[in-house]
Design a protein around this motif. Structure first.
Motif, mmCIF file in Angstrom:
data_model
loop_
_atom_site.group_PDB
_atom_site.id
_atom_site.type_symbol
_atom_site.label_atom_id
_atom_site.label_comp_id
_atom_site.label_asym_id
_atom_site.label_seq_id
_atom_site.Cartn_x
_atom_site.Cartn_y
_atom_site.Cartn_z
ATOM 1 N N ALA A 88 0.832 -1.207 0.000
ATOM 2 C CA ALA A 88 0.000 0.000 0.000
ATOM 3 C C ALA A 88 0.866 1.257 0.000
ATOM 4 C CB ALA A 88 -0.938 -0.010 1.204
ATOM 5 N N GLY A 89 1.926 1.250 0.795
ATOM 6 C CA GLY A 89 2.813 2.414 0.845
ATOM 7 C C GLY A 89 3.494 2.676 -0.483
ATOM 8 N N LEU A 90 3.988 1.620 -1.120
ATOM 9 C CA LEU A 90 4.633 1.794 -2.421
ATOM 10 C C LEU A 90 3.624 2.206 -3.486
ATOM 11 C CD1 LEU A 90 7.193 -1.171 -2.539
ATOM 12 C CD2 LEU A 90 7.629 1.245 -2.075
ATOM 13 N N GLY A 91 2.369 1.797 -3.336
ATOM 14 C CA GLY A 91 1.337 2.252 -4.266
ATOM 15 C C GLY A 91 1.183 3.763 -4.220
ATOM 16 N N ILE A 92 1.194 4.328 -3.012
ATOM 17 C CA ILE A 92 1.128 5.792 -2.875
ATOM 18 C C ILE A 92 2.344 6.442 -3.515
ATOM 19 C CG2 ILE A 92 1.138 7.683 -1.201
ATOM 20 C CD1 ILE A 92 -0.467 5.863 0.681
ATOM 21 N N ILE A 93 3.510 5.848 -3.305
ATOM 22 C CA ILE A 93 4.733 6.380 -3.906
ATOM 23 C C ILE A 93 4.663 6.319 -5.430
ATOM 24 C CG2 ILE A 93 7.205 5.882 -4.194
ATOM 25 C CD1 ILE A 93 7.271 5.203 -1.201
ATOM 26 N N CYS A 94 4.070 5.250 -5.966
ATOM 27 C CA CYS A 94 3.904 5.144 -7.420
ATOM 28 C C CYS A 94 3.098 6.316 -7.969
ATOM 29 C CB CYS A 94 3.206 3.826 -7.778
ATOM 30 S SG CYS A 94 4.241 2.362 -7.625
ATOM 31 N N VAL A 95 2.035 6.695 -7.256
ATOM 32 C CA VAL A 95 1.209 7.811 -7.702
ATOM 33 C C VAL A 95 2.011 9.109 -7.664
ATOM 34 C CG1 VAL A 95 -0.873 9.162 -7.232
ATOM 35 C CG2 VAL A 95 -0.894 6.684 -6.917
ATOM 36 N N MET A 96 2.755 9.323 -6.597
ATOM 37 C CA MET A 96 3.502 10.574 -6.442
ATOM 38 C C MET A 96 4.603 10.708 -7.487
ATOM 39 S SD MET A 96 3.728 10.713 -2.263
ATOM 40 C CE MET A 96 4.390 12.381 -2.214
ATOM 41 N N THR A 97 5.298 9.603 -7.761
ATOM 42 C CA THR A 97 6.426 9.678 -8.693
ATOM 43 C C THR A 97 5.985 9.716 -10.158
ATOM 44 O OG1 THR A 97 6.652 7.261 -8.642
ATOM 45 C CG2 THR A 97 8.003 8.528 -7.110
ATOM 46 N N SER A 98 4.771 9.291 -10.443
ATOM 47 C CA SER A 98 4.289 9.303 -11.833
ATOM 48 C C SER A 98 3.316 10.452 -12.084
ATOM 49 C CB SER A 98 3.616 7.967 -12.159
ATOM 50 O OG SER A 98 2.508 7.739 -11.319
ATOM 51 N N TRP A 99 3.273 11.433 -11.205
ATOM 52 C CA TRP A 99 2.306 12.524 -11.281
ATOM 53 C C TRP A 99 2.391 13.266 -12.610
ATOM 54 C CZ3 TRP A 99 -0.705 13.264 -6.765
ATOM 55 C CH2 TRP A 99 -1.662 14.284 -6.859
ATOM 56 N N ARG A 100 3.616 13.532 -13.052
ATOM 57 C CA ARG A 100 3.808 14.282 -14.300
ATOM 58 C C ARG A 100 3.951 13.359 -15.508
ATOM 59 N NH1 ARG A 100 8.701 18.204 -12.802
ATOM 60 N NH2 ARG A 100 9.482 16.180 -12.081
ATOM 61 N N ASP A 101 4.409 12.132 -15.276
ATOM 62 C CA ASP A 101 4.710 11.227 -16.391
ATOM 63 C C ASP A 101 3.462 10.692 -17.080
ATOM 64 O OD1 ASP A 101 7.277 11.618 -15.714
ATOM 65 O OD2 ASP A 101 7.644 9.612 -14.908
ATOM 66 N N ILE A 102 2.488 10.281 -16.292
ATOM 67 C CA ILE A 102 1.335 9.554 -16.832
ATOM 68 C C ILE A 102 0.188 10.511 -17.097
ATOM 69 C CG2 ILE A 102 -0.271 7.659 -16.434
ATOM 70 C CD1 ILE A 102 2.657 6.810 -16.720
#
Length: 482
Positions: A88-102
């Motif tokens: 769950a924690g890494l899922g949140i990190i995935c959203v934050m790090t892909s904010w501009r990319d996706i």
């Protein structure tokens, strides 16, 4: 019902993210995903905090197809809780790090992130083996989509290789589950009931081989690793984070949980071969990583080495080694995920991952450089990091049962110094290339801080994690040494 909520929250949250993305031009799907996964963490923390002192923190069993012996049989202990928290924690990190990319099909992207996490949560909680297989196969679909749709280069080829390897290996798991259930005398897939069967060592060996095929492919231990380098390298940053931090751990979890539980005699027979396979994989992954020029591919091969160490820890079957294997799974989730995140952010800025075209980050982006230094230290298992605790415990445990293999495991720490310092030198030191690199933004820096703190807390105070994992470690003991 808390365990049902842990599964339904990311499942329904993914659907909600997909729906709101089609009705909003803003970032609603991102905030829905973050809220969903944060709520999952809150439910998990509440469940753990409210648990007693027994073996299980929570259990639920609901008949699903009683005539076929199939039930929703979920249970949560410290190992499951730790891995679900990481997912769950890494899922949140995935959203934050892909904010501009996706930006293309953003709703579907965030749905796939949530559904991948939902399926892995099902894997970490299921003790009905047929339901376990269902979630095991289900997590391949959103993961495949993450690579095939939002990846780079030959993304379709990498996604297909990932799917074929894991789907074919899953047939071995399914066949073994059916064979084991047929030996019960009545139709059941309940792992707790099946663990009570008195099977011959030969039968256990064959059944364990069927289970292990799926687990070793997901763990990416050579020669079952061919899917991993391309999948890691060509996946989007979020896909690489989920692969390294969550999906690989399902293989380690399966071995840790079900091999000693269902097939203790078979594991004792196969343990020397598993130690040899793990030793070969650790050396192979480390040496190949040393020769990589693509930073992302280098970290991918280090994952092969570290997951091979996990295999050796489970195969050793003693307390120290099992504790080390469990800690190493957690530690690798922190360090590998952080490095994939940092390499993805660097690629976004420079359009290259080639170590020969990078360098001097300490001059142009000091926060970036400090983050790389932190997680390269974890990669080489520097004392004070969680990775050191995990690998040291595995080595000590293997010394108790087979000192030649322990020396091999120890030698991999030396190899890790080579590839970790090579990555650090290629990115952080030397001439600044390119000369202007934007430093980490707050959306990138916050995950770095969180993962750094987690790595250091477990490294400096490992008992905080080991105490949580202790019931699962004791249940997995095959050899009880004085």
């Amino acid at each position: 019902m808390a365990l049902i909520a842990l599964l339904l929250l990311p499942l329904l949250g993914g659907l909600a993210a997909y729906i709101v993305a089609g009705k909003s031009r803003g970032d609603a799907e991102r905030w829905v995903t973050i809220a969903t996964l944060a709520a999952t963490l809150v439910v998990l923390i509440g469940t753990v905090a409210g648990s007693g002192d027994g073996r299980w923190m929570a259990q639920v069993m609901v008949p699903w197809v009683p005539s076929l012996g199939i039930s929703i049989n979920f249970a949560l202990d410290g190992l499951s809780a730790a891995l679900i928290a990481i997912a769950a924690g890494l899922g949140i990190i995935c959203v934050m790090t892909s904010w501009r990319d996706i930006r293309v099909d953003s709703g579907l992207f965030h749905a796939c992130v949530c559904w991948t996490i939902a399926a892995t949560i099902g894997v970490f909680m299921s003790f009905d083996l047929l339901v376990f297989v269902f979630f095991w196969e289900a997590m391949l679909i959103p993961s495949f989509m993450l690579i095939a749709i939002w990846g780079h280069g030959d993304k379709e080829g990498a996604a297909l290789k990932f799917l074929i390897f894991n789907a074919v290996a899953g047939f071995g798991l399914l066949a073994a589950v059916f064979a084991l259930a047929s030996m019960a005398g009545h139709m059941t897939f309940n792992a707790f009931e099946l663990a009570e069967l008195k099977l011959s060592p030969t039968a256990q060996v064959w059944l364990l081989l069927g289970f292990s095929l799926a687990f070793l492919v997901k763990l990416s231990v050579p020669p079952f690793h061919a899917w991993l380098p391309d999948a890691h390298t060509l996946a989007p940053t979020a896909g690489s984070i989920l692969l390294a931090g969550v999906l690989l751990k399902t293989g380690g979890y399966g071995l840790f949980r079900f091999a000693p539980m269902l097939f203790p005699d078979g594991l004792a027979v196969l343990a020397p071969y598993a130690l040899a396979l793990g030793a070969a994989g650790a050396l192979y992954g480390g040496f190949v990583a040393c020769g990589q020029t693509d930073a992302k591919r280098l970290v991918a091969y280090t994952s092969i080495a570290h997951m091979s160490i996990v295999l050796m820890g489970v195969a050793a079957g003693v307390h120290y080694a099992l504790a080390g294997a469990a800690v190493e799974m957690v530690a690798h989730s922190f360090s590998a995920s952080a490095l994939f995140m940092l390499i993805g952010a660097l690629y976004e800025r420079t359009q290259t991952r080639d170590l020969r075209q990078l360098g001097g980050l300490q001059q142009t982006a000091p926060r970036f450089a400090a983050a790389f230094a932190m997680f390269c230290s974890a990669l080489l298992a520097l004392p004070g990091t969680a990775n050191f605790v995990g690998e040291a415990l595995v080595v000590v445990g293997i010394f108790q049962v087979n000192w030649p293999f322990a020396l091999v495991a120890l030698s991999t720490l030396i190899v890790s110094v080579v590839y970790a310092t090579r990555l650090l030198k290629g990115v952080v030191f030397g001439e600044a290339r390119p000369r202007h690199v934007i430093d980490l933004s707050w959306r990138e820096y916050v995950p770095v801080i969180v993962l750094s703190v987690a790595t250091l807390v477990v490294g400096l105070y490992p008992q905080s994690l080991i105490a949580l994992l202790e019931p699962a470690i004791k249940a997995a003991l095959v050899l009880k040494l004085p």
